[in-house]
Design a protein around this motif. Structure first.
Motif, PDB file in Angstrom:
ATOM      1  N   GLY A 494       0.834  -1.194   0.000  1.00 44.97           N
ATOM      2  CA  GLY A 494       0.000   0.000   0.000  1.00 44.97           C
ATOM      3  C   GLY A 494       0.867   1.242   0.000  1.00 44.97           C
ATOM      4  O   GLY A 494       2.095   1.155   0.057  1.00 44.97           O
ATOM      5  N   PHE A 498       2.783   2.025   6.920  1.00 41.96           N
ATOM      6  CA  PHE A 498       2.136   0.755   7.250  1.00 41.96           C
ATOM      7  C   PHE A 498       1.353   0.906   8.555  1.00 41.96           C
ATOM      8  O   PHE A 498       1.859   1.458   9.533  1.00 41.96           O
ATOM      9  N   ASP A 503      -3.892  -2.698   8.289  1.00 39.27           N
ATOM     10  CA  ASP A 503      -3.421  -3.201   6.997  1.00 39.27           C
ATOM     11  C   ASP A 503      -3.409  -4.732   6.900  1.00 39.27           C
ATOM     12  O   ASP A 503      -3.727  -5.278   5.840  1.00 39.27           O
TER      13      ASP A 503
END
Ligand SMILES: *[C@@H]1O[C@H](CO)[C@@H](O)[C@H](O)[C@H]1NC(C)=O
Ligand SMILES: *[C@@H]1O[C@H](CO)[C@@H](O)[C@H](O)[C@H]1NC(C)=O
Ligand SMILES: *[C@@H]1O[C@H](CO)[C@@H](O)[C@H](O)[C@H]1NC(C)=O
Ligand SMILES: *[C@@H]1O[C@H](CO)[C@@H](O)[C@H](O)[C@H]1NC(C)=O
Ligand SMILES: *[C@@H]1O[C@H](CO)[C@@H](O)[C@H](O)[C@H]1NC(C)=O
Ligand SMILES: *[C@@H]1O[C@H](CO)[C@@H](O)[C@H](O)[C@H]1NC(C)=O
Ligand SMILES: *[C@@H]1O[C@H](CO)[C@@H](O)[C@H](O)[C@H]1NC(C)=O
Ligand SMILES: *[C@@H]1O[C@H](CO)[C@@H](O)[C@H](O)[C@H]1NC(C)=O
Ligand SMILES: *[C@@H]1O[C@H](CO)[C@@H](O)[C@H](O)[C@H]1NC(C)=O
Ligand SMILES: *[C@@H]1O[C@H](CO)[C@@H](O)[C@H](O)[C@H]1NC(C)=O
Ligand SMILES: CC(=O)N[C@H]1CO[C@H](CO)[C@@H](O)[C@@H]1O
Ligand SMILES: [Cu+2]
Length: 578
Positions: A494, A498, A503
């Protein structure tokens, strides 16, 4: 059994296909057991002409690119590397796991000392689970600029591909050519403390293609027959650049990466990182004609670099030879700085994850690692004479440690023989200082890293999750991170920082791809998982050569396990010494 596809001395480099039928026929006489195949790699300088100028380059056996090695899954190669050049060298078998045998892995000062001029080292290359396309390259300073070649791993003899058998396969290796001598380039790069000179051309199988002066005659050409399917084995051996690649009028079916198969998917273009391999099927289903293949670099940071598109040609049999120049159009390629196009392509990878190709992604993790990958600056060794920002020199780091090799002894020998003072075993599991890693403005105080040669020790068979976090220090760029000794499952990625709470909910633990190189997106993150079942010393580094030289490298030591088959094998008798 081996053959060289790319004899550079032949002016028209029309690909001589390695017909699969012929290979299988030959193999029949070797029986069905895994084979041991022998090769000799003589390292020597040889003159090559590109872009209107001739220079000596480092080669293996005088070939550029070097020969393609063919094996079946599970084979072993014995390669006698003989250094008849005036330079140090080591050879790495990129993506071959070398179970329990780091001795032949190749990175200099990590698993061996360089093979010095006049020296010789017999390397055993042990294939086990790998199948598809891998490659070999030099792993000593910047010698890999010209010392590289493909490794084709066919299924076991009695076995088949997980897709209809292609008519033939065509290794396509992307490289990068400088008119300048590579040793001079490297020396200037180190001394300036700034960015290296941009290459003069991207190459396809050693050729810049017809948009560059003096290169029209020598562009790489692939002859195909209408109605047949070809397996293009794409390898990015470029030194500094992630690349886009595409073939005019043809959609590509992606079927593999990094010596593993993928669920097939179609795409008009490919993004390929240095270090990575991608297998694609090309269906020759267009009208009989000639078509351009084209590659150019992707960079989130160097959009201004004005490097022409590299071309090769797909020639249908019976197509008029005269349509090879001005009449053809180039395939569409994403814009140079199109990070979405880059990330979007890679995010489509899925493992086969079927009965015959099971996956073993750890669902429980016992070792959590969080590694920032950053650009940095260090003081110029001389008073403000470097060309980096503010007269400093550019550097790079993982978790704020900028790697500096110990050149008196390799880490593997120091570990095996218990010799102290070569490396530290305290490589941090997480960033020593936490800050907003992807903020658009990061205080300059975070720019200066520590330097050193530190390893992270992993218990045998630990289940590791490693999250790479790109940072925006000095402006973020993508970092193709490469791990030696094992592939890892890419379970998530992504943009931004993080988020350890949210996530992981988006992870793919069902059919994640199994790669050895993954580009950490600009100001983004990638999460990978693997089991540390390969005891030894394994290098991990950015595969952009300038970043690796600036210190974006670290080393894992995977400890021996309990059983006999969980321990490192002994070293060969002829390990090179420093
Ligand atoms: C530092 O100075 C020495 C001697 O003048 C020179 O050889 C070297 O290239 C310089 N290094 C840098 C990074 O400027
Ligand atoms: C690329 O090559 C084409 C064809 O030779 C030429 O027209 C164009 O100006 C070149 N572009 C660059 C950036 O050199
Ligand atoms: C190609 O060579 C010609 C003649 O030497 C020169 O004028 C031209 O600038 C060169 N073009 C490129 C793109 O290098
Ligand atoms: C190309 O060559 C063919 C014969 O192979 C000829 O008929 C045709 O006119 C040529 N076309 C051009 C554009 O020169
Ligand atoms: C990439 O996608 C994001 C949203 O996913 C968008 O905000 C951004 O503008 C896109 N960038 C480009 C260069 O297309
Ligand atoms: C890739 O881009 C397309 C169009 O821009 C978008 O629809 C798709 O969701 C993207 N896929 C991924 C995996 O990002
Ligand atoms: C970046 O950092 C500054 C200073 O800490 C902060 O004010 C700002 O909100 C941050 N920007 C973003 C996009 O998070
Ligand atoms: C990096 O390490 C240096 C040297 O130990 C230290 O001064 C600095 O604060 C560290 N920076 C970060 C961002 O961890
Ligand atoms: C590694 O550990 C897992 C449990 O986490 C176990 O199932 C597996 O058999 C072990 N593998 C080896 C090679 O020891
Ligand atoms: C070659 O390797 C040896 C052994 O590590 C080292 O002493 C020597 O400096 C190296 N030569 C060069 C030019 O790097
Ligand atoms: C040692 C050295 O090369 N010093 C130079 C550094 O740069 C200044 C200004 O650019 C020169 O004057 C020095 O000679
Ligand atoms: Cu990098």
């Amino acid at each position: 059994m081996s053959s060289s596809h790319f004899n550079s001395s032949s002016a028209a480099a029309v690909a001589a296909f390695h017909l699969l039928g012929l290979l299988l026929f030959c193999s029949f006489f070797h029986g069905h057991a895994a084979a041991v195949r022998h090769h000799t790699f003589v390292v020597k300088e040889a003159p090559f002409t590109r872009l209107c100028s001739t220079k000596n380059i480092m080669t293996i056996n005088g070939n550029f690119p070097g020969e393609t090695l063919y094996v079946n899954k599970g084979d072993t190669l014995i390669v006698d590397v003989v250094n008849s050049s005036p330079h140090n060298i080591t050879i790495h078998w990129h993506g071959v796991n070398q179970p329990r045998y780091p001795w032949a892995d190749g990175p200099e000062y990590i698993t061996q000392c360089p093979i010095q001029p006049g020296g010789k080292f017999t390397q055993k290359v042990i294939f086990t689970t790998e199948e598809g396309t891998l490659w070999w390259h030099a792993h000593s300073e910047w010698t890999r600029a010209t010392v590289y070649g493909a490794i084709v791993v066919y299924p076991k003899k009695a076995d088949t591909f997980p897709f209809p058998k292609p008519h033939a396969d065509v290794p396509i290796i992307f490289g990068e050519w400088w008119k300048q001598d590579i040793f001079e380039l490297f020396e200037n790069f180190l001394q300036s403390g700034g960015d290296p000179e941009v290459s003069d051309a991207i190459t396809i199988n050693g050729q810049p293609g017809d948009r560059f002066n003096c290169s029209t005659q020598d562009m790489f050409k692939v002859a195909v027959e209408q109605g047949k399917t070809y397996l293009l084995r794409l390898i990015n051996a470029a030194m500094q650049d992630i690349l886009f690649f595409s073939v005019a009028n043809h959609r590509l079916t992606v079927v593999g990466t990094d010596g593993t198969y993928l669920k097939p998917f179609e795409s008009d273009y490919i993004t390929i990182s240095p270090g990575q391999t991608i297998d694609v099927l090309l269906h020759a289903n267009q009208p009989i004609d000639n078509y351009y293949m084209a590659a150019k670099f992707y960079s989130s940071a160097r959009a201004a670099v004005n490097l022409n598109t590299t071309t090769a040609m797909l020639r249908y049999k019976r197509a008029a030879a005269n349509s090879t120049t001005t009449t053809l159009s180039l395939p569409a390629l994403p814009a140079t700085a199109d990070t979405n196009a880059s990330v979007n392509f890679t995010a489509r990878f899925r493992s086969l994850a079927d009965k015959k190709h099971p996956i073993d992604v750890p669902t429980k993790v016992d070792t959590n690692l969080y590694f920032t990958v950053s650009m940095n600056v260090l003081p110029c060794p001389n008073s403000s004479n470097c060309t980096g920002p503010n007269g400093d020199r550019l550097a790079a780091s993982v978790n704020n440690v900028s790697f500096v090799p110990t050149t008196s002894m390799d880490v593997l020998r120091a570990y095996y023989e218990g010799i102290g003072g070569v490396y530290g075993d305290d490589f941090p599991a997480k960033p020593p200082v936490s800050f907003d890693f992807t903020n658009l403005t990061i205080p300059a105080v975070y720019r200066t890293p520590a330097t050193g040669n530190k390893v992270r020790v992993l218990e045998y068979n630990s289940s590791v999750e490693l999250v790479f976090q790109g940072t925006n220090l000095l402006g973020g760029v993508d970092h193709p991170m490469h791990l030696h000794g094992t592939n890892f499952y890419v379970v998530g990625s992504g943009f931004g920082n993080f988020d350890r709470v949210n996530d992981p909910n988006g992870y793919n633990l069902v059919d994640p791809p199994f790669q050895n190189t993954i580009a950490v997106p600009r100001n983004g993150w990638v999460a990978v998982r693997f089991r540390a079942t390969n005891p030894g010393v394994w290098f991990m580094h950015c595969h952009l050569e300038r970043h690796a030289s600036w210190g974006m490298d670290m080393t894992f030591i995977v400890k021996d396990g309990k059983g006999k088959n969980a321990k490192m094998l002994p070293p060969p008798p002829d390990m090179p010494r420093c």
